[in-house]
Write an enzyme that holds these catalytic residues in place. Structure first.
Site, PDB file in Angstrom:
ATOM      1  N   ASN A  60      -3.992  -5.633  -1.532  1.00 39.18           N
ATOM      2  CA  ASN A  60      -4.152  -6.541  -0.398  1.00 39.18           C
ATOM      3  C   ASN A  60      -5.596  -6.997  -0.199  1.00 39.18           C
ATOM      4  O   ASN A  60      -5.984  -7.407   0.892  1.00 39.18           O
ATOM      5  CB  ASN A  60      -3.625  -5.917   0.895  1.00 39.18           C
ATOM      6  CG  ASN A  60      -3.124  -6.991   1.867  1.00 39.18           C
ATOM      7  OD1 ASN A  60      -2.651  -8.043   1.447  1.00 39.18           O
ATOM      8  ND2 ASN A  60      -3.239  -6.732   3.168  1.00 39.18           N
ATOM      9  N   ARG A  61      -6.371  -6.919  -1.276  1.00 39.54           N
ATOM     10  CA  ARG A  61      -7.682  -7.565  -1.306  1.00 39.54           C
ATOM     11  C   ARG A  61      -7.763  -8.439  -2.551  1.00 39.54           C
ATOM     12  O   ARG A  61      -8.821  -8.981  -2.871  1.00 39.54           O
ATOM     13  CB  ARG A  61      -8.826  -6.523  -1.364  1.00 39.54           C
ATOM     14  CG  ARG A  61      -8.872  -5.558  -0.198  1.00 39.54           C
ATOM     15  CD  ARG A  61      -9.354  -6.230   1.093  1.00 39.54           C
ATOM     16  NE  ARG A  61      -9.478  -5.265   2.180  1.00 39.54           N
ATOM     17  CZ  ARG A  61      -8.458  -4.849   2.930  1.00 39.54           C
ATOM     18  NH1 ARG A  61      -7.239  -5.312   2.727  1.00 39.54           N
ATOM     19  NH2 ARG A  61      -8.673  -3.958   3.899  1.00 39.54           N
TER      20      ARG A  61
ATOM     21  N   ARG B 213       0.904   4.441   0.192  1.00 41.62           N
ATOM     22  CA  ARG B 213       0.949   5.611   1.085  1.00 41.62           C
ATOM     23  C   ARG B 213       1.596   5.311   2.435  1.00 41.62           C
ATOM     24  O   ARG B 213       1.852   6.233   3.205  1.00 41.62           O
ATOM     25  CB  ARG B 213      -0.452   6.174   1.303  1.00 41.62           C
ATOM     26  CG  ARG B 213      -1.436   5.203   1.977  1.00 41.62           C
ATOM     27  CD  ARG B 213      -2.871   5.740   1.914  1.00 41.62           C
ATOM     28  NE  ARG B 213      -3.849   4.863   2.539  1.00 41.62           N
ATOM     29  CZ  ARG B 213      -5.163   4.911   2.295  1.00 41.62           C
ATOM     30  NH1 ARG B 213      -5.654   5.795   1.436  1.00 41.62           N
ATOM     31  NH2 ARG B 213      -5.998   4.073   2.904  1.00 41.62           N
ATOM     32  N   GLU B 214       1.878   4.033   2.697  1.00 45.27           N
ATOM     33  CA  GLU B 214       2.423   3.656   4.003  1.00 45.27           C
ATOM     34  C   GLU B 214       3.948   3.778   3.995  1.00 45.27           C
ATOM     35  O   GLU B 214       4.679   2.797   4.171  1.00 45.27           O
ATOM     36  CB  GLU B 214       1.942   2.237   4.344  1.00 45.27           C
ATOM     37  CG  GLU B 214       0.401   2.196   4.419  1.00 45.27           C
ATOM     38  CD  GLU B 214      -0.202   0.789   4.429  1.00 45.27           C
ATOM     39  OE1 GLU B 214       0.552  -0.196   4.506  1.00 45.27           O
ATOM     40  OE2 GLU B 214      -1.452   0.696   4.347  1.00 45.27           O
TER      41      GLU B 214
ATOM     42  N   HIS C 185       0.871  -1.177   0.000  1.00 46.29           N
ATOM     43  CA  HIS C 185       0.000   0.000   0.000  1.00 46.29           C
ATOM     44  C   HIS C 185       0.904   1.222   0.000  1.00 46.29           C
ATOM     45  O   HIS C 185       1.576   1.527   0.986  1.00 46.29           O
ATOM     46  CB  HIS C 185      -0.907   0.007   1.234  1.00 46.29           C
ATOM     47  CG  HIS C 185      -1.966  -1.039   1.203  1.00 46.29           C
ATOM     48  ND1 HIS C 185      -2.332  -1.770   2.301  1.00 46.29           N
ATOM     49  CD2 HIS C 185      -2.753  -1.483   0.176  1.00 46.29           C
ATOM     50  CE1 HIS C 185      -3.299  -2.617   1.975  1.00 46.29           C
ATOM     51  NE2 HIS C 185      -3.563  -2.463   0.680  1.00 46.29           N
TER      52      HIS C 185
ATOM     53  N   TYR D 195      -0.599   2.142   9.265  1.00 45.97           N
ATOM     54  CA  TYR D 195      -0.152   2.308  10.622  1.00 45.97           C
ATOM     55  C   TYR D 195      -1.089   1.540  11.556  1.00 45.97           C
ATOM     56  O   TYR D 195      -2.130   1.063  11.084  1.00 45.97           O
ATOM     57  CB  TYR D 195      -0.156   3.801  10.989  1.00 45.97           C
ATOM     58  CG  TYR D 195      -1.492   4.467  10.839  1.00 45.97           C
ATOM     59  CD1 TYR D 195      -1.910   4.996   9.602  1.00 45.97           C
ATOM     60  CD2 TYR D 195      -2.381   4.585  11.915  1.00 45.97           C
ATOM     61  CE1 TYR D 195      -3.160   5.608   9.444  1.00 45.97           C
ATOM     62  CE2 TYR D 195      -3.627   5.197  11.774  1.00 45.97           C
ATOM     63  CZ  TYR D 195      -3.993   5.704  10.535  1.00 45.97           C
ATOM     64  OH  TYR D 195      -5.241   6.317  10.379  1.00 45.97           O
TER      65      TYR D 195
ATOM     66  N   GLU E 158       1.647  -3.949  11.219  1.00 45.50           N
ATOM     67  CA  GLU E 158       1.226  -2.571  10.987  1.00 45.50           C
ATOM     68  C   GLU E 158       2.149  -1.738  11.872  1.00 45.50           C
ATOM     69  O   GLU E 158       2.113  -1.846  13.100  1.00 45.50           O
ATOM     70  CB  GLU E 158      -0.243  -2.343  11.385  1.00 45.50           C
ATOM     71  CG  GLU E 158      -1.261  -3.047  10.509  1.00 45.50           C
ATOM     72  CD  GLU E 158      -1.613  -2.249   9.249  1.00 45.50           C
ATOM     73  OE1 GLU E 158      -1.056  -1.166   9.030  1.00 45.50           O
ATOM     74  OE2 GLU E 158      -2.441  -2.747   8.462  1.00 45.50           O
TER      75      GLU E 158
ATOM     76  N   TYR F 124     -10.342  -5.935  11.261  1.00 42.37           N
ATOM     77  CA  TYR F 124     -11.589  -6.105  10.542  1.00 42.37           C
ATOM     78  C   TYR F 124     -11.534  -7.379   9.731  1.00 42.37           C
ATOM     79  O   TYR F 124     -10.467  -7.924   9.463  1.00 42.37           O
ATOM     80  CB  TYR F 124     -11.879  -4.933   9.587  1.00 42.37           C
ATOM     81  CG  TYR F 124     -10.715  -4.372   8.782  1.00 42.37           C
ATOM     82  CD1 TYR F 124      -9.731  -5.179   8.221  1.00 42.37           C
ATOM     83  CD2 TYR F 124     -10.612  -2.979   8.592  1.00 42.37           C
ATOM     84  CE1 TYR F 124      -8.692  -4.637   7.498  1.00 42.37           C
ATOM     85  CE2 TYR F 124      -9.564  -2.442   7.858  1.00 42.37           C
ATOM     86  CZ  TYR F 124      -8.612  -3.265   7.312  1.00 42.37           C
ATOM     87  OH  TYR F 124      -7.568  -2.714   6.587  1.00 42.37           O
TER      88      TYR F 124
END
Lengths: 382, 285
Positions: A217-218, A144-145, A142, A271, A343, A321
């Site tokens: 990641n889906r 933006r991480e 991802h 995060y 994370e 989740y």
């Protein structure tokens, strides 16, 4: 001999092996302008000779260039600013310097290309063997991480420099290989620098929609299409048209499957300060949950010991989740038992935009957890 | 005439050091080394399918998301009610939680949490109740907090007053710079306004929270000070929120006032539409 010495005086020859006696050979550097005269003289006096170096200057120029290159490389790995966020090109060229600096340990593999045709590079840390049991790490899936990719860079450097001095790491690398994909989503990473700092997904277009990108990641073939992923291309959790539709995901799947001997699979995100294990696609416990939980808790204890940073441990579905199509669910279900997802920092203050001065503390504490996992994997072959 | 020496090999050393890279040494980030207890309660049995529809009831695992999401709502409530440019609250830990259905009207959570005031770095245990109303129209959750007095009484009055006076008449805040910028940096002069934006955003984050959201403020796109009105500093800002559950970045515009005496009062909010990527202009940030 007298004539020769006379010639010497005249021509100011540069002896690299001086005349000592008539039986022993002599090495001479001859300036180009006198080459003809010297050769003539040697022929005339029946003094046998061979040309050892045709052009000394050429050799010197080559050597000079090599030395300059080496100095730059050395400076680059020593002075690379690990406490900063770098654009993709900088990370990629740093990878080359790391490989050049540690050629007996690190190699760079291109495992495929991204949607926008950027190479995807894995750093392989290996001390030999053939297809040894291996540990996989992917970072920055991802985009933006940013602290994830930055942690990857620091960690790769740490592995390369500590091999041979850190007993535990050395013992891991003596029997296992480590594969590290520092930028698993290069297109997204570039986009997060040039256009949208909050970009998460890949950059593949979606037919029939203005919206771009799939949540990588889906997109894995693990409960694909189930609850916790979106069917809308505009969603940041869009699963994609089918499992492994994203080339970035497919490249990893291909590598892992063809390798066939990965024993641990670790995905690093940010995060929230969590260390999680499967599953995300269901809240049902994984068969190895008790063991994975035990390993993760011990790893987090090591992490916390450095700066007091607290992490929560649990399976993805309970901790954050229910989410289908995740990487570590896939890896676990294809038989890679020690599958974990990190994370990293923080818990929401800065969120994705973690200040650069927290990169090294984050990477350092995470390293302790990673080492614990690697040691455990080493000690529990299956 | 002496022997001419060979070429000086070490003219090679005239390499120009044109790289200028600053190495920043590692900085220790000290965070509270709080005891993190093992979850004492058993997991309540959670149904597998349609996870989100059947919510946990009874004793909750404090580290699992139902209790964590409810506790986050308490953070937003505290920031909205008691936050300031020099006082911000964070959720440190959930110690225990309990959820129950309230016949036909919603679900109520009872929580024991630790709250952390970020700037003074103080911690306190609080009890809180969060009620999520059910129904077609999405109503805001209701929050009650008790036994949390010390942390709420923390005094930042002198700094708040100084800031207030400075910007009431002399200076004006107006920036297109994002807070923080892409690299996590906030100018020291802008930090109080970053904090103020978090407080104002808490109004939205509180209002929009459900059992299926977990909000943080991701970034301030811009903040502009408007003319002081009724002795309140007045601001217009554009914020990016992050919902951990959907992973979306909702964007909101906010009009709000602040003074040390009155705290933050939000006058107007507007959600900006989800901008399709192809319509966004290239804008380095």
């Amino acid at each position: 001999m007298r004539g020769f010495w006379f010639l010497l005086v005249l021509v100011s020859l540069d002896f690299w092996r001086h005349p000592v006696s008539t039986e022993l050979p002599v090495d001479v550097r001859v300036p180009r302008s006198h080459l003809g005269a010297v050769k003539e003289y040697l022929h005339a006096h029946s003094i046998p000779f061979t040309v050892m170096i045709d052009d000394v200057q050429e050799l010197l120029d080559q050597e000079k260039a090599e030395m300059r290159e080496n100095l730059i490389r050395e400076r680059n790995t020593r002075n690379f600013n690990f406490a900063a966020y770098h654009p993709l090109e900088t990370i990629y060229s740093w990878m080359d310097t790391l490989v050049a600096q540690h050629p007996n340990l690190v190699t760079k593999l291109e495992i495929g290309r991204s949607y926008e045709n950027r190479p995807m590079y894995v750093l392989k840390f290996s001390t030999g063997g053939t297809n040894r049991p291996a540990i996989w790490m992917d970072l920055g899936i991802h985009s933006r991480e940013w602290v994830s990719q930055a942690t990857g860079v620091w960690t790769a450097n740490k592995i390369a420099t500590d091999y041979g001095t850190d007993a535990s790491l050395t013992s891991v690398l003596n029997t296992m290989d480590i594969y590290m994909l520092i930028v698993a989503n290069p297109d997204g990473y570039v986009f997060s620098h040039t256009n949208d700092r909050m970009w998460r997904k890949t950059r593949s277009p979606n037919s029939g929609s203005l919206c771009v990108g799939v949540d990588p990641n889906r997109n894995w073939d693990a409960g694909f299409g189930g609850p916790g992923s979106s069917t809308s291309p505009c969603s940041d959790a869009y699963r994609g048209p089918f499992a492994h539709s994203e080339i970035e995901v497919k490249n990893i799947v291909n590598l892992v499957q063809s390798h066939g001997n990965f024993k641990s699979f670790i995905s690093v995100h940010a995060y929230s300060q969590l260390l999680m294990y499967p599953y995300g696609y269901t809240c049902k416990s994984a068969a190895d949950q008790a063991e994975l939980d035990y390993v993760a808790r011990a790893a987090v204890q090591k992490l916390t010991s450095l700066y007091g940073t607290t992490y929560k441990v649990g399976n993805i579905c309970n901790i954050i989740y229910q989410a289908s199509g995740g990487s570590i669910d896939w890896s676990y279900d294809v038989g890679i038992k020690y599958s974990f997802a990190f994370e990293l920092r923080d818990t929401g203050w800065y969120g994705f935009i973690l200040p650069a001065n927290q990169i090294i503390p984050t990477a350092s504490e995470t390293w302790l957890a990673l080492k614990h996992i690697m040691e455990y994997v080493r000690d529990h072959p299956y | 005439m002496g022997l001419r020496r060979a070429i000086v090999l070490f003219a090679l050393m005239e390499v120009t050091w044109s790289l200028s890279v600053t190495t920043i040494g590692p900085e220790t980030v000290s965070t509270d080394a709080s005891a993190h207890p093992e979850p004492a309660e058993e997991n309540t049995e959670q149904k597998e399918a349609a996870e989100e529809d059947v919510m946990a009831t009874g004793e909750l695992n404090p580290n699992h998301y139902p209790a964590q999401r409810a506790a986050k709502v308490v953070q937003h409530y505290l920031n909205l009610r008691h936050g300031s440019p020099y006082k911000l609250f964070g959720l440190k830990e959930v110690h225990s939680g309990n959820a129950e259905e309230v016949a036909d009207s919603g679900r109520k959570y009872q929580l024991e949490i630790s709250v952390h005031e970020i700037i003074s770095n103080t911690k306190e245990k609080c009890s809180a109740e969060v009620f999520f109303p059910s129904g077609a129209k999405q109503l805001s959750p209701q929050v009650q907090v008790s036994s949390c007095e010390e942390i709420l009484k923390l005094d930042a009055k002198s700094e708040e007053e100084a800031l207030y006076q400075q910007y009431k008449t002399n200076k004006t805040v107006c920036t297109e710079k994002r807070l923080p910028d892409s690299y996590g940096h906030v100018d020291p002069e802008m930090t109080p306004f970053w904090h103020l934006s978090i407080v104002a955003s808490s109004f939205i984050m509180l209002k929009e929270s459900t059992e299926n959201t977990l909000y943080n403020m991701a970034q301030v796109a811009n903040i502009t000070q408007l003319a002081t009105e009724n002795d309140q500093l007045k601001f217009d800002c554009h914020v990016l929120l992050h919902d951990m559950v959907s992973q979306e970045i909702p964007q909101w515009k906010l009009l709000f006032t602040w003074s040390p005496a009155e705290g933050v009062k939000v006058l107007h909010t507007e959600q900006l539409p989800h901008i399709h990527q192809s319509e966004k202009q290239a804008k380095p940030n």
